[in-house]
Scaffold this active site. Structure first.
Site, short mmCIF file in Angstrom:
data_model
loop_
_atom_site.label_atom_id
_atom_site.label_comp_id
_atom_site.label_asym_id
_atom_site.label_seq_id
_atom_site.Cartn_x
_atom_site.Cartn_y
_atom_site.Cartn_z
CG HIS A 278 -1.63 -1.34 1.38
ND1 HIS A 278 -1.15 -2.34 2.21
CD2 HIS A 278 -2.71 -1.86 0.77
CE1 HIS A 278 -1.93 -3.41 2.11
NE2 HIS A 278 -2.88 -3.15 1.25
CB CYS A 300 1.19 -1.77 -5.93
SG CYS A 300 0.62 -1.98 -7.63
CD GLU A 330 -3.66 3.27 -2.55
OE1 GLU A 330 -4.06 2.09 -2.55
OE2 GLU A 330 -3.88 4.07 -3.49
CB CYS A 398 -5.02 0.06 -10.18
SG CYS A 398 -5.74 -1.38 -9.42
CB SER A 426 -9.50 -6.13 1.67
OG SER A 426 -9.40 -5.99 0.27
CG ASN A 428 -9.36 -4.88 -3.55
OD1 ASN A 428 -9.83 -5.87 -4.10
ND2 ASN A 428 -8.36 -4.98 -2.67
CB SER A 470 -5.58 -8.64 -0.80
OG SER A 470 -6.86 -8.26 -0.34
C1 2E4 Z 1 -2.16 -2.06 -2.48
C2 2E4 Z 1 -2.95 -1.19 -3.16
O1 2E4 Z 1 -6.15 -1.09 -0.61
P1 2E4 Z 1 -6.83 -2.38 -0.22
O2 2E4 Z 1 -7.32 -2.30 1.20
O3 2E4 Z 1 -7.87 -2.79 -1.16
O4 2E4 Z 1 -5.64 -3.41 -0.24
P2 2E4 Z 1 -5.59 -5.00 -0.33
O5 2E4 Z 1 -4.34 -5.38 0.34
O6 2E4 Z 1 -6.86 -5.61 0.11
O7 2E4 Z 1 -5.46 -5.26 -1.87
C3 2E4 Z 1 -4.23 -5.15 -2.52
C4 2E4 Z 1 -3.79 -3.74 -2.71
C5 2E4 Z 1 -2.56 -3.34 -2.26
C6 2E4 Z 1 -4.58 -2.84 -3.34
N1 2E4 Z 1 -4.14 -1.61 -3.60
FE1 SF4 Z 2 -1.57 -2.52 -7.41
FE2 SF4 Z 2 -4.09 -2.26 -8.19
FE3 SF4 Z 2 -3.29 -4.51 -7.14
FE4 SF4 Z 2 -3.50 -2.36 -5.64
S1 SF4 Z 2 -5.16 -3.46 -6.64
S2 SF4 Z 2 -1.82 -3.82 -5.62
S3 SF4 Z 2 -2.87 -0.76 -7.06
S4 SF4 Z 2 -2.54 -3.63 -9.07
#
Ligand code: 2E4
Ligand code: SF4
Length: 511
Positions: A278, A300, A330, A398, A426, A428, A470
């Site tokens: 992040h 990333c 992030e 992204c 998480s 996403n 993730s």
């Molecule tokens: C880095 C950036 O940001 P989120 O909470 O969705 O992170 P997660 O670790 O669940 O997913 C991977 C990631 C890592 C997404 N964006």
């Molecule tokens: Fe990278 Fe997108 Fe995956 Fe986040 S969700 S780790 S920004 S590719």
């Protein structure tokens, strides 16, 4: 259809008279049987009441009773839902029992999900328990594996639910065992209605898998980085924050020697530390440099791109707005890129608070994992207030976030329920739940199959499944396997976009 919902013919098999009594009248609609204690009695009972259906074919079978604890984490009164049984016939995986875990936890019970061992004798001493625990079995009984073997057939849901009486700390033959026996039977009694609710899930279903789902390129790279650091550098390898926001990924890496910390002050000097996917603020990098830590950066590249924009926009004197979620790792890292110079907005309502010296020189950035439609509303509000506002040439949200949201939207309309695999922190994954709900479907987030509540599945024969960026792909397979253990399943996959992006590894681990 989940056809057995009302005419359930659940068969509950108990061994002891006391187990039978604990459940009698407490499992609505079930047929209760007593097979007697130990493999010989089980064999005799099976002969007399053939498991071939001549005694009335059950639509589901639960073996229920008490057990001895092997895993030292188990306490008297804890419930074990067997993930598999091991006995003289070998090993049988019981994928269908997972929703029972969620249901029993919802009652406030301490529930474990792991292998159950069936022996032909009572396990006595501490040494023997330790040896058996070393095989990975969490508890031991004298009947489950034999009963499961007799009822093993495709599409017949079978589960084993046992309540722990004795453990290594409180073995049999102690006065305390009497107390714990009564306690365990009390817990067993409470499980009755849950067993019936679980059995009502027996039936056929359709499963639609959203594509793409699960790991993105940034997550695969981040996990590879930790794995390679574990190979190359002395243990433990420290990781600042969760490498990605997923409980399974973190637990797996912990078992291999990674130690997750919140801040660098928990990292000893002269050790290796990995920064999470992040991203981190420059102040964190500076602190690591000052401490001469061996830093490996798993940020990333698409998050790093947003950090670069933050530097560019602030560097040319713009008022910079970040659309993101307050407190997220992030967001914290991006805001920290130029401390005090970036204003956070979470929603259109926040736009009125933005302070700009020159309304003609405003630009905005975004967190990479926002819901695309939500973010568009906030951008529209910003454009209304600052018509000349600028952003980067390429989207900050992204490709992986966008693709997973489009893919879940594409299946939502054709399903009665969408299950999103992912952890509650998480971003996403949470957005996927929101997108599915906005598309008109019931949607729930689950870390794995053991968090799926029977009530989610009741009356919903068309199930969509996706997973956050993730969440490991095996979690999806396990949910499909769980549904297949409850009845026939027609699985289709609807691929919205094929992803071919990969990222190279950073120097610290690739050479
Ligand atoms: C880095 C950036 O940001 P989120 O909470 O969705 O992170 P997660 O670790 O669940 O997913 C991977 C990631 C890592 C997404 N964006
Ligand atoms: Fe990278 Fe997108 Fe995956 Fe986040 S969700 S780790 S920004 S590719």
């Amino acid at each position: 259809m989940t056809g057995a919902a009302t005419d359930t013919s659940l068969l509950v098999v108990t061994a002891l008279r006391s187990e039978y009594a604990a459940l009698a009248g407490r499992v609505p609609g079930a047929r209760l049987a007593r097979c007697g204690m130990g493999p010989e009695n089980v064999a005799g009972w099976l002969d007399a009441h053939a498991a071939d259906g001549s005694d009335g074919a059950p639509s589901a079978v639960v073996v229920a009773g008490v057990a001895g604890g092997l895993d030292p984490a188990l306490r008297p009164g804890d419930v074990v839902v067997a993930s598999e049984v091991r006995g003289r016939h070998g090993r049988a995986v019981l994928r269908g029992g997972a929703p029972l875990v969620a249901e029993l936890r919802a009652l406030g019970l301490r529930v474990h999900h792991g292998p159950m061992l069936t022996l032909d004798r009572v396990v006595g001493g501490t040494d023997e328990r330790e040896q058996l625990a070393a095989t990975g079995a969490v508890a031991v009984d004298m009947e489950s594996a034999d009963v499961v073997h007799a009822f093993a057939r495709p599409g017949l849901p079978v589960a084993v639910v046992r309540v722990v009486v004795d453990t290594a700390a409180v073995p049999l033959m102690r006065v305390a065992t009497l107390r714990n026996g009564a306690k365990a039977l009390g817990v067993l009694r409470r499980t009755g209605p849950a067993l019936a609710r679980w059995a009502a899930l027996a039936g056929s279903r359709e499963v639609v898998l959203a594509g793409p789902r699960s790991f993105c390129a940034g997550v695969e790279r981040a996990i590879d980085i930790v794995e390679m650091a574990l190979q190359r550098f002395p243990h433990p390898v420290y990781v600042r924050r969760q490498i990605v926001h997923n409980a399974h990924v973190v637990r797996d890496l912990e078992t291999r020697g990674a130690v997750f910390v919140d801040e660098l002050d928990e990292v000893p000097d002269e050790t290796t530390v990995v920064f999470s996917a992040h991203g981190v603020a420059p102040a964190v990098r500076a602190e690591a440099d000052r401490r001469a830590l061996n830093v490996i950066d798993a940020t990333c590249p698409l998050v790093a791109k947003v950090h670069a924009e933050a530097r560019r926009f602030t560097g040319r004197g713009d008022t910079v707005v970040l659309i993101g979620h307050d407190g997220h790792d992030e967001t914290e890292g991006t805001l920290g890129e130029v401390p005090g110079r970036i204003q956070l907005v979470e929603s259109p309502a926040d736009v009125a608070q933005v302070q700009a010296d020159d309304p003609g020189r405003v630009s905005f950035l975004m967190q990479t994992t926002l819901a695309v439609d939500d973010a568009a509303d906030t951008v529209a509000a910003l454009r209304q207030r600052f018509p000349l506002i600028e952003s980067s040439a390429t989207d900050d949200i992204c490709y992986a976030t966008t693709n997973r949201q489009q893919a879940v939207r594409a299946i939502a309309g054709d399903t009665d329920l969408v299950i999103v695999l992912g952890s509650p922190n998480s971003s996403n994954s949470l957005r996927l739940v929101e997108v599915a709900r906005r598309a008109g479907t019931t949607a729930h987030l689950a870390d794995d199959a053991t968090q799926i509540r029977p009530e989610w599945l009741e009356g919903r024969p068309r199930i969509g499944i996706t997973a956050g960026a993730s969440a490991p792909p095996h979690l999806v397979d396990e949910v499909v396997g769980m549904l297949q253990a409850l009845g026939p399943v027609a699985v289709t996959e609807r691929v919205h976009t094929v992803e071919e992006i990969t990222f190279t590894l950073p120097k610290g681990v690739s050479q």
